[in-house]
Design an enzyme around this catalytic site. Sequence first.
Site, PDB file in Angstrom:
ATOM      1  N   ASP A 124       0.859  -1.185   0.000  1.00  0.00           N
ATOM      2  CA  ASP A 124       0.000   0.000   0.000  1.00  0.00           C
ATOM      3  C   ASP A 124       0.893   1.231   0.000  1.00  0.00           C
ATOM      4  O   ASP A 124       1.943   1.244   0.661  1.00  0.00           O
ATOM      5  CB  ASP A 124      -0.899   0.012   1.240  1.00  0.00           C
ATOM      6  CG  ASP A 124      -1.979  -1.057   1.207  1.00  0.00           C
ATOM      7  OD1 ASP A 124      -2.357  -1.486   0.101  1.00  0.00           O
ATOM      8  OD2 ASP A 124      -2.442  -1.458   2.291  1.00  0.00           O
ATOM      9  N   ASP A 142      -7.068  -1.585  -3.956  1.00  0.00           N
ATOM     10  CA  ASP A 142      -7.985  -1.231  -2.875  1.00  0.00           C
ATOM     11  C   ASP A 142      -9.002  -0.188  -3.341  1.00  0.00           C
ATOM     12  O   ASP A 142     -10.189  -0.272  -3.003  1.00  0.00           O
ATOM     13  CB  ASP A 142      -7.217  -0.665  -1.679  1.00  0.00           C
ATOM     14  CG  ASP A 142      -6.259  -1.656  -1.053  1.00  0.00           C
ATOM     15  OD1 ASP A 142      -6.482  -2.880  -1.178  1.00  0.00           O
ATOM     16  OD2 ASP A 142      -5.282  -1.202  -0.431  1.00  0.00           O
TER      17      ASP A 142
END
Length: 168
Positions: A124, A142
């Site tokens: 991320d 995401d």
Amino acid sequence: MTSIANNPLFKRGIAIALVIFIVDQISKWWILEVFDLPSKRIVEILPFFNLAMVWNAGVSFGLFAANSDAARWFLIGFTSLVAVIVAVWLWKADRPLIGWALALVLGGAIGNIVDRIRYGAVADFIQLHAAGYSFYVFNVADAAISIGVALLLLDAIVSGREDSKSKQ
């Protein structure tokens, strides 16, 4: 049941999922290998946007961290099962909005599954923040999953209204 060859929503959905997967994997490759964000950790891009390296060993928002190989492979198996269910749902989809939504979820899920297999966790790196509040760090996969889920909710609301109007 409609065959794959006769289901344009499924074919379009798979194409969208593939694009999401490719964009997600290219963005992660660039962040990890070219830009080398792991060594920089956090880079301010704009007053509300940073690149921040976070390895997510859990599911959404770091919940249920897979801190062992067995837990990681369980999570890979579980998310793979969810991806298969989403693909079957996409195959049966009969409305374009549902097709788009499921395609986004499928492409994002596969992108994060590949990360778990390759790295043991999901990479991320997108951090949005404003007025002293920092949102969770996320990636392209995401974002696609979140948008897909929002579209599914929108479709449920819209189709629910249409159903209630038709009953009146």
